[in-house]
Motif scaffolding. Structure first.
Motif, PDB file in Angstrom:
ATOM      1  N   PRO A 133       0.785  -1.237   0.000  1.00 36.05           N
ATOM      2  CA  PRO A 133       0.000   0.000   0.000  1.00 36.05           C
ATOM      3  C   PRO A 133       0.813   1.281   0.000  1.00 36.05           C
ATOM      4  O   PRO A 133       0.263   2.355  -0.135  1.00 36.05           O
ATOM      5  CB  PRO A 133      -0.775  -0.112   1.306  1.00 36.05           C
ATOM      6  CG  PRO A 133       0.185  -0.792   2.217  1.00 36.05           C
ATOM      7  CD  PRO A 133       0.945  -1.785   1.366  1.00 36.05           C
ATOM      8  N   GLY A 134       2.130   1.179   0.157  1.00 36.66           N
ATOM      9  CA  GLY A 134       2.920   2.377   0.405  1.00 36.66           C
ATOM     10  C   GLY A 134       3.255   3.210  -0.811  1.00 36.66           C
ATOM     11  O   GLY A 134       3.551   4.400  -0.693  1.00 36.66           O
ATOM     12  N   LYS A 189       9.938  -2.139  -4.006  1.00 40.19           N
ATOM     13  CA  LYS A 189       9.751  -1.543  -2.689  1.00 40.19           C
ATOM     14  C   LYS A 189       9.576  -2.563  -1.567  1.00 40.19           C
ATOM     15  O   LYS A 189       9.832  -2.248  -0.401  1.00 40.19           O
ATOM     16  CB  LYS A 189       8.546  -0.598  -2.714  1.00 40.19           C
ATOM     17  CG  LYS A 189       8.639   0.486  -3.783  1.00 40.19           C
ATOM     18  CD  LYS A 189       9.892   1.318  -3.650  1.00 40.19           C
ATOM     19  CE  LYS A 189       9.925   2.420  -4.705  1.00 40.19           C
ATOM     20  NZ  LYS A 189      11.200   3.186  -4.650  1.00 40.19           N
ATOM     21  N   LEU A 190       9.129  -3.782  -1.889  1.00 37.98           N
ATOM     22  CA  LEU A 190       9.005  -4.804  -0.841  1.00 37.98           C
ATOM     23  C   LEU A 190      10.312  -5.559  -0.610  1.00 37.98           C
ATOM     24  O   LEU A 190      10.360  -6.477   0.201  1.00 37.98           O
ATOM     25  CB  LEU A 190       7.898  -5.799  -1.195  1.00 37.98           C
ATOM     26  CG  LEU A 190       6.466  -5.255  -1.210  1.00 37.98           C
ATOM     27  CD1 LEU A 190       5.470  -6.371  -1.498  1.00 37.98           C
ATOM     28  CD2 LEU A 190       6.115  -4.570   0.102  1.00 37.98           C
ATOM     29  N   GLY A 191      11.366  -5.160  -1.328  1.00 41.03           N
ATOM     30  CA  GLY A 191      12.646  -5.834  -1.150  1.00 41.03           C
ATOM     31  C   GLY A 191      12.665  -7.209  -1.806  1.00 41.03           C
ATOM     32  O   GLY A 191      11.812  -7.552  -2.619  1.00 41.03           O
ATOM     33  N   HIS A 192      13.657  -8.004  -1.431  1.00 38.02           N
ATOM     34  CA  HIS A 192      13.809  -9.338  -2.026  1.00 38.02           C
ATOM     35  C   HIS A 192      12.929 -10.321  -1.259  1.00 38.02           C
ATOM     36  O   HIS A 192      13.396 -11.153  -0.487  1.00 38.02           O
ATOM     37  CB  HIS A 192      15.278  -9.761  -1.976  1.00 38.02           C
ATOM     38  CG  HIS A 192      15.585 -10.917  -2.868  1.00 38.02           C
ATOM     39  ND1 HIS A 192      16.769 -11.611  -2.811  1.00 38.02           N
ATOM     40  CD2 HIS A 192      14.862 -11.509  -3.852  1.00 38.02           C
ATOM     41  CE1 HIS A 192      16.765 -12.575  -3.714  1.00 38.02           C
ATOM     42  NE2 HIS A 192      15.610 -12.533  -4.359  1.00 38.02           N
ATOM     43  N   MET A 239       2.830   1.108   8.903  1.00 40.02           N
ATOM     44  CA  MET A 239       4.059   1.870   8.674  1.00 40.02           C
ATOM     45  C   MET A 239       4.199   2.267   7.211  1.00 40.02           C
ATOM     46  O   MET A 239       4.577   3.391   6.887  1.00 40.02           O
ATOM     47  CB  MET A 239       5.262   1.053   9.133  1.00 40.02           C
ATOM     48  CG  MET A 239       5.252   0.751  10.623  1.00 40.02           C
ATOM     49  SD  MET A 239       6.617  -0.294  11.156  1.00 40.02           S
ATOM     50  CE  MET A 239       7.979   0.864  11.035  1.00 40.02           C
ATOM     51  N   ALA A 240       3.879   1.334   6.308  1.00 40.58           N
ATOM     52  CA  ALA A 240       4.069   1.603   4.879  1.00 40.58           C
ATOM     53  C   ALA A 240       3.053   2.592   4.331  1.00 40.58           C
ATOM     54  O   ALA A 240       3.337   3.297   3.354  1.00 40.58           O
ATOM     55  CB  ALA A 240       3.992   0.299   4.093  1.00 40.58           C
ATOM     56  N   SER A 241       1.879   2.663   4.938  1.00 35.39           N
ATOM     57  CA  SER A 241       0.826   3.524   4.400  1.00 35.39           C
ATOM     58  C   SER A 241       0.813   4.921   5.011  1.00 35.39           C
ATOM     59  O   SER A 241       0.003   5.752   4.630  1.00 35.39           O
ATOM     60  CB  SER A 241      -0.549   2.871   4.600  1.00 35.39           C
ATOM     61  OG  SER A 241      -0.839   2.716   5.975  1.00 35.39           O
ATOM     62  N   ARG A 242       1.702   5.199   5.967  1.00 41.25           N
ATOM     63  CA  ARG A 242       1.766   6.547   6.543  1.00 41.25           C
ATOM     64  C   ARG A 242       2.242   7.527   5.477  1.00 41.25           C
ATOM     65  O   ARG A 242       3.144   7.244   4.701  1.00 41.25           O
ATOM     66  CB  ARG A 242       2.749   6.565   7.713  1.00 41.25           C
ATOM     67  CG  ARG A 242       2.658   7.837   8.551  1.00 41.25           C
ATOM     68  CD  ARG A 242       4.004   8.334   9.007  1.00 41.25           C
ATOM     69  NE  ARG A 242       4.865   8.710   7.910  1.00 41.25           N
ATOM     70  CZ  ARG A 242       4.792   9.866   7.265  1.00 41.25           C
ATOM     71  NH1 ARG A 242       3.897  10.777   7.580  1.00 41.25           N
ATOM     72  NH2 ARG A 242       5.625  10.130   6.262  1.00 41.25           N
ATOM     73  N   ARG A 243       1.603   8.666   5.396  1.00 36.80           N
ATOM     74  CA  ARG A 243       2.009   9.706   4.467  1.00 36.80           C
ATOM     75  C   ARG A 243       1.826  11.066   5.127  1.00 36.80           C
ATOM     76  O   ARG A 243       1.192  11.181   6.173  1.00 36.80           O
ATOM     77  CB  ARG A 243       1.209   9.628   3.162  1.00 36.80           C
ATOM     78  CG  ARG A 243      -0.284   9.835   3.344  1.00 36.80           C
ATOM     79  CD  ARG A 243      -1.044   9.559   2.039  1.00 36.80           C
ATOM     80  NE  ARG A 243      -2.474   9.727   2.200  1.00 36.80           N
ATOM     81  CZ  ARG A 243      -3.139  10.850   2.024  1.00 36.80           C
ATOM     82  NH1 ARG A 243      -2.471  11.947   1.705  1.00 36.80           N
ATOM     83  NH2 ARG A 243      -4.437  10.908   2.171  1.00 36.80           N
ATOM     84  N   SER A 244       2.367  12.086   4.509  1.00 40.95           N
ATOM     85  CA  SER A 244       2.278  13.436   5.068  1.00 40.95           C
ATOM     86  C   SER A 244       0.974  14.085   4.642  1.00 40.95           C
ATOM     87  O   SER A 244       0.658  14.135   3.448  1.00 40.95           O
ATOM     88  CB  SER A 244       3.469  14.272   4.608  1.00 40.95           C
ATOM     89  OG  SER A 244       4.671  13.742   5.134  1.00 40.95           O
ATOM     90  N   VAL A 245       0.216  14.594   5.618  1.00 46.21           N
ATOM     91  CA  VAL A 245      -1.088  15.206   5.378  1.00 46.21           C
ATOM     92  C   VAL A 245      -1.041  16.645   5.875  1.00 46.21           C
ATOM     93  O   VAL A 245      -0.552  16.911   6.977  1.00 46.21           O
ATOM     94  CB  VAL A 245      -2.197  14.413   6.100  1.00 46.21           C
ATOM     95  CG1 VAL A 245      -3.556  15.082   5.892  1.00 46.21           C
ATOM     96  CG2 VAL A 245      -2.232  12.973   5.612  1.00 46.21           C
TER      97      VAL A 245
END
Length: 405
Positions: A133-134, A189-192, A239-245
């Motif tokens: 979701p990030g 983004k999810l890495g290996h 954690m992945a879905s946090r964004r600046s609002v």
């Protein structure tokens, strides 16, 4: 001679019958997974049916609101190649891989309707990488214009073949058997990671898929793949879905939520366990309006100090400042994270306070609120004056908490 022709014909007929009956055919290390085989695929989010579409037996996901995913059961994919034929119900259709659940996955999808658009900018948006979701498409386009999308020639009314090669944190996309990739992503983004694999349709879209094959290289067996329970997945998703609002609805934040956010912030690690912080919680709308007006006044003073300005220019600056500070100060709750200059280890205050601010924002996101780590959007001198903050404190961040607008 006639007998040899009959033998060849019989073998080819057996292979065709086997494929049509849902056997997994092997070719160059690739495994074929027919959409028609019962129990082999799980469809989530939208309805789907098996159809004969333009000479291919296919899975057709129907257009509807929300996202639709069909993933392969019992197969873990980490590295290798994915191939599938796609006939778009032209909107947003593609492949998902390293999928943890319906919300967490890497994806490559296509917008066939853009391929031959008159606008070159639209053509450059025919193929798109996302990581949910990030990292949705709008975030990647805003932050990294042109890096995660590209042009590719597609006939919106015909099948097109996609080959996706995934190794480590790199993905390469080949269309219609081209030798050169049309898109390369070097920082998945999810890495290996390892996860499920399948096909996907975006909001309002449907799609038709056929001929799904996999080639595994160094894949993780299902038994050895990392398994995350629901609590762990929720934490990672939060954690992945946090964004600046920076703009908020007036919806109140319950006092119990404010206390829980503060309780989590105070658990952040500190140097020598000094805990040098104070959390100033501001919920008084009148005081926030006072802060807004003070910021607007300061903006006008700075503008006037730069030289003579016409009344119209002054009015425009004031209007813009009111709008800017009004949006930013629209949240129902603000928390100023302060640190004490007289703490035992004052040189570490900035690290300790920043960690507390990070914990605060993750806790707020877990409760469904938006935040932003703001250090100087509102000048601290004005904040200190309006709220009578003693000189022994310095501010780390001034963080709004509220429902995002």
């Amino acid at each position: 001679m006639k007998r040899s022709y009959l033998v060849v014909f019989f073998v080819m007929l057996c292979l065709l019958v086997a494929r049509s009956n849902g056997w997994a055919a092997q070719k160059k290390g690739e495994t074929y997974y027919p959409f028609q085989k019962e129990g082999l695929w799980t469809v989530s989010g939208k309805t789907a049916q098996h159809v004969a579409y333009k000479d291919k037996q296919a899975l057709q996901i129907q257009p509807a609101a929300g996202e639709g995913v069909a993933w392969l059961n019992g197969v873990e994919f980490k590295d290798g190649a994915i191939e599938v034929d796609i006939a778009a119900i032209p909107r947003f259709t593609g492949i998902v891989f390293r999928l943890q659940d319906e919300r967490i996955f890497e994806g490559i999808y296509f917008r066939p309707q853009n391929s031959r658009h008159a606008d070159p900018a639209m053509r450059q948006r025919t193929i798109q990488y996302v990581s949910h979701p990030g990292y949705p498409w709008y975030y990647l386009r805003d932050r990294y214009p042109g890096k995660y999308e590209a042009a590719v020639d597609l006939d919106p009314d015909e099948w097109f073949h996609v080959r996706l090669e995934v190794y480590g944190t790199t993905a390469k996309v080949f269309v219609n058997h081209a030798e050169t990739p049309c898109l390369v992503v070097e920082d998945l983004k999810l890495g290996h990671a390892a996860g499920k694999v399948g096909v996907w349709c975006g909001n309002t879209s449907g799609g038709t898929f056929a001929g799904f094959t996999l080639r595994h290289e160094g894949n993780v067996p299902a038994a050895a793949a990392p398994v995350f329970d629901s609590d762990q997945r929720y934490l990672f998703d939060t954690m992945a879905s946090r964004r600046s609002v920076r703009a908020f609805k007036p919806t109140p934040v319950p006092p119990a939520h404010v206390l829980k956010i503060l309780d989590m912030a105070r658990t952040a690690p500190t140097s020598g366990n000094q805990q040098p912080w104070k959390f100033l919680v501001i919920q008084d709308r009148g005081r926030l309006d006072q802060l807004r007006d003070a910021c607007v006044a300061a903006t006008l003073e700075r503008a006037k100090s730069r030289g003579d300005l016409s009344p119209d220019r002054i009015a425009t600056i004031e209007k813009d400042a009111l709008q800017r500070y009004g949006r930013y100060l629209s949240a129902p709750v603000y928390i100023s994270v302060l640190t004490d200059k007289h703490s035992r280890y004052p040189s570490y205050n900035v690290y300790d306070g920043a960690l507390a601010g990070g914990y605060l924002m993750i806790a707020a996101r877990a409760l469904g609120y938006g935040t932003v780590f703001s250090q100087d959007s509102i000048p601290y001198g004005i904040i200190a004056k309006v709220f009578s903050i003693p000189d022994q404190y310095e501010q780390i961040c001034f963080t709004p908490i509220g429902v995002p607008e």
